[in-house]
Write a protein that holds these residues in place. Structure first.
Motif, PDB file in Angstrom:
ATOM      1  N   ARG A 116      52.063  -5.064  74.427  1.00  7.50           N
ATOM      2  CA  ARG A 116      50.963  -4.440  73.678  1.00  7.50           C
ATOM      3  C   ARG A 116      50.182  -3.474  74.576  1.00  7.50           C
ATOM      4  N   LEU A 117      49.844  -3.953  75.763  1.00 12.45           N
ATOM      5  CA  LEU A 117      49.075  -3.101  76.678  1.00 12.45           C
ATOM      6  C   LEU A 117      49.935  -1.948  77.199  1.00 12.45           C
ATOM      7  N   GLN A 118      51.213  -2.212  77.406  1.00 14.46           N
ATOM      8  CA  GLN A 118      52.115  -1.111  77.802  1.00 14.46           C
ATOM      9  C   GLN A 118      52.101  -0.013  76.743  1.00 14.46           C
ATOM     10  N   ASN A 119      52.139  -0.424  75.499  1.00  7.13           N
ATOM     11  CA  ASN A 119      52.114   0.574  74.430  1.00  7.13           C
ATOM     12  C   ASN A 119      50.820   1.374  74.440  1.00  7.13           C
ATOM     13  N   ARG A 120      49.715   0.682  74.696  1.00  5.43           N
ATOM     14  CA  ARG A 120      48.435   1.380  74.760  1.00  5.43           C
ATOM     15  C   ARG A 120      48.467   2.434  75.866  1.00  5.43           C
ATOM     16  N   VAL A 121      48.952   2.015  77.033  1.00  6.00           N
ATOM     17  CA  VAL A 121      48.942   2.904  78.196  1.00  6.00           C
ATOM     18  C   VAL A 121      49.863   4.105  77.969  1.00  6.00           C
ATOM     19  N   GLY A 123      50.553   5.335  75.205  1.00  7.95           N
ATOM     20  CA  GLY A 123      49.826   6.158  74.242  1.00  7.95           C
ATOM     21  C   GLY A 123      48.821   7.065  74.943  1.00  7.95           C
ATOM     22  N   LEU A 124      48.094   6.480  75.911  1.00 10.89           N
ATOM     23  CA  LEU A 124      47.124   7.274  76.689  1.00 10.89           C
ATOM     24  C   LEU A 124      47.840   8.415  77.418  1.00 10.89           C
ATOM     25  N   PHE A 125      48.953   8.093  78.039  1.00 10.42           N
ATOM     26  CA  PHE A 125      49.680   9.106  78.815  1.00 10.42           C
ATOM     27  C   PHE A 125      50.191  10.213  77.894  1.00 10.42           C
ATOM     28  N   HIS A 126      50.704   9.802  76.759  1.00 13.31           N
ATOM     29  CA  HIS A 126      51.238  10.780  75.812  1.00 13.31           C
ATOM     30  C   HIS A 126      50.132  11.723  75.364  1.00 13.31           C
ATOM     31  N   GLU A 127      48.961  11.143  75.150  1.00  8.13           N
ATOM     32  CA  GLU A 127      47.825  11.945  74.693  1.00  8.13           C
ATOM     33  C   GLU A 127      47.340  12.877  75.798  1.00  8.13           C
ATOM     34  N   SER A 176      60.724   0.430  82.552  1.00 12.87           N
ATOM     35  CA  SER A 176      61.473   0.931  81.411  1.00 12.87           C
ATOM     36  C   SER A 176      60.518   1.180  80.250  1.00 12.87           C
ATOM     37  N   ILE A 177      60.805   2.214  79.475  1.00 15.87           N
ATOM     38  CA  ILE A 177      60.012   2.382  78.248  1.00 15.87           C
ATOM     39  C   ILE A 177      60.863   2.029  77.030  1.00 15.87           C
ATOM     40  N   ASP A 178      62.065   1.519  77.300  1.00 13.94           N
ATOM     41  CA  ASP A 178      62.991   1.213  76.203  1.00 13.94           C
ATOM     42  C   ASP A 178      62.441   0.184  75.226  1.00 13.94           C
ATOM     43  N   PHE A 179      61.603  -0.723  75.721  1.00 15.02           N
ATOM     44  CA  PHE A 179      61.126  -1.796  74.865  1.00 15.02           C
ATOM     45  C   PHE A 179      59.756  -1.481  74.270  1.00 15.02           C
ATOM     46  N   SER A 180      59.323  -0.252  74.390  1.00 12.41           N
ATOM     47  CA  SER A 180      58.011   0.109  73.864  1.00 12.41           C
ATOM     48  C   SER A 180      58.160   0.968  72.613  1.00 12.41           C
ATOM     49  N   THR A 181      57.054   1.114  71.908  1.00  6.39           N
ATOM     50  CA  THR A 181      57.075   1.933  70.690  1.00  6.39           C
ATOM     51  C   THR A 181      57.111   3.421  71.043  1.00  6.39           C
ATOM     52  N   TYR A 182      56.969   3.738  72.335  1.00  2.17           N
ATOM     53  CA  TYR A 182      56.976   5.140  72.758  1.00  2.17           C
ATOM     54  C   TYR A 182      58.340   5.582  73.297  1.00  2.17           C
TER      55      TYR A 182
END
Lengths: 219, 288
Positions: B237-242, B244-248, B263-269
């Motif tokens: 959950r926190l990985q996804n938040r972070v 998200g911040l980076f993407h923004e 890895s970002i393979d397991f994230s929503t990003y």
């Protein structure tokens, strides 16, 4: 969780039969959810003997960790992928643990098992110069999977003094058992007079089982 | 061994939390409410190890006792914070990563008239100084504004000071050379009193700031973000938040660098960053 120690030395068949009985007694009535194998650098040989014996339909995840020198990339997952009927992977951060899969800890990071049955990596300092460290993986796996059901102890076992009491049991092994492991099981040289020999590692780990490598694969 | 051992593996029963797990959750909740440091979405195993280490160091018996101490004594919290954050790093750690930045990211960065670079979770500054040296050698340092953020004020102070232990210099020099360094590494520091003081000019354009990836928001548009071995301590959950911040924060087609096993393979990003160099964990932002 139960600690089973494997030694490279083979012994005679009678002792092996004893040990198999011990092992069966140790796991009877327990719900085993995962197998963790930790070894020093020399353990590759043991794994070569051990892992190919796993059947294709082996239902448990197997976590393997070796204390290898240096921070070099570990190729163990690749090495074993060709030799095993089971899928073999290097454990990745946040990856969900799949049954029937053999995982290797990669180099340079500690590997832990989380309560939601995923892996996590961390850069905490090496433990006894090792990163990944066996302790970290085993302790976290023990914590995540919890103690298995307590087996009924044989009354004779209860009378037997605990091994290694003078030195105290190895706290790491105690943690693996969560206080629920079988006690009083025979040590490596239980036929020999105990008081005469120097304490071996199993004296510090009273609940561990010791098995010769070549034999574990047969079980 | 046990034929039905794995039968109910898939639908394992979640055990009731142990006492220590309950205590840990309460401690993190207390720390968040009292000090606004959010460790609630950190991964459990590593956090537990660190709290237990803190218990031993602070000579306390239970996590509850630690909670009581931390609640009533801000100094005790400052002490605990040093255990909860992990200042284990080195300069030019994984030299190949820096070599890859030099080769694959720098050519793009050179096309911008001014640059914003964010080192997220900069700890005691090793990565900041490494990147600054790299940018200097590529002629980019003067037009770069760097943001080095962390949640640990003591680490930030150390990063600002830029004094590294002298006995590490041999390793760092080796790393620097492997990373494609073009000068003598000792040009960048002055050795004295067992320490190596790094050239202040390297961090002239660096803003060291207290910023939490768990609770704070985006503060600047950036071209390159390096966040190595920070997100491994976060749950999904926190990985996804972070991410998200980076993407923004990243500009169109901006660059993101992660640790060598991340890895970002397991994230929503996973779909919103494309690999530039998969092995070196260098990514580019996709979409807006």
């Amino acid at each position: 969780m139960s600690a089973i120690r494997v030694s490279g030395k083979d012994r005679n068949a009678d002792q092996n039969a004893d040990r198999n009985a011990d092992l069966r007694a140790a796991v009877r009535g327990r719900r085993i959810e995962a197998v963790v194998i930790g070894a020093s650098a020399g353990g590759v040989e043991a794994l070569v003997a051990l892992l190919p014996a796993l059947p294709e339909d082996f239902a448990l995840p197997v976590f393997c960790i070796l204390h290898l020198p240096g921070d070099r990339e570990s190729r163990l997952a690749e090495l074993f992928d060709d030799r095993l009927p089971l899928p073999v992977r290097e454990a990745a951060d946040k990856e969900s643990i799949e049954p029937g899969t053999v995982y290797f800890a990669g180099s340079g990071y500690h590997l832990s098992v989380e309560k939601d049955r995923t892996f996590s990596l961390s850069c905490e300092p090496p433990i006894h110069f090792a990163r990944p460290a066996i302790d970290v993986l085993m302790e976290s796996a023990a914590d995540a999977y919890g103690p298995c059901r307590r087996p009924r102890r044989h009354p004779a076992d209860r009378r037997q003094p605990r091994r290694g009491r003078r030195h105290g049991p190895d706290p790491r092994v105690r943690r693996l058992h969560g206080g629920a492991g079988p006690r009083g099981c025979p040590g490596p040289d239980h036929a020999a007079p105990r008081h005469r020999r120097l304490p071996t590692q199993s004296d510090f780990a009273p609940a561990a089982h010791l098995y010769p490598v070549a034999h574990v694969g047969d079980e | 061994m046990d034929a039905d051992a794995g039968a109910d593996l898939k639908n394992h029963v979640t055990r009731p939390p142990s006492d220590i797990d309950i205590e840990l959750r309460m401690l993190m909740e207390a720390v968040y409410l009292k000090y606004n440091y959010d460790f609630r979405d950190y991964t459990g195993a590593s956090q537990k190890r660190r709290v237990l280490t803190a218990l031993r160091a602070m000579e306390l018996d239970t996590v509850s006792a630690l909670q009581a101490r931390v609640m009533h004594d801000p100094a005790a919290f400052a002490q605990l914070l040093q255990f909860l954050t992990i200042p284990v790093t080195e300069m030019f750690r994984d030299p190949d990563y820096y070599a890859a930045i030099r080769k694959q990211v720098v050519p793009f960065l050179k096309t911008y008239p001014s640059l914003n670079v964010w080192v997220a979770g900069c700890s005691t500054g090793e990565e900041v100084y490494s990147l600054a040296i790299l940018l200097k050698e590529e002629g980019l340092l003067e037009r770069t504004q760097m943001y080095a953020t962390d949640i640990n004020p003591e680490s930030l102070d150390a990063a600002r000071r830029g004094v590294m232990p002298l006995d590490r210099m041999r390793l760092y020099t080796e790393n620097y050379q492997k990373a494609g360094g073009t000068r003598a590494f000792s040009d960048y520091y002055t050795a004295a009193y067992g320490g190596a003081l790094f050239d202040r000019a390297l961090v002239e354009n660096v803003t060291f700031a207290d910023h939490s990836l768990a609770t704070d928001t985006v503060f600047a548009e950036t071209h390159f973000i390096s966040c190595r071995n920070v997100m491994i301590y976060f749950n999904r959950r926190l990985q996804n938040r972070v991410l998200g911040l980076f993407h923004e924060s990243l500009c169109h087609r901006g660059f993101l660098g992660l640790g060598s096993k991340e890895s970002i393979d397991f994230s929503t990003y996973a779909e919103r960053f494309e690999p530039l160099d998969k092995r070196m964990r260098l990514f580019r932002k996709v979409g807006t």
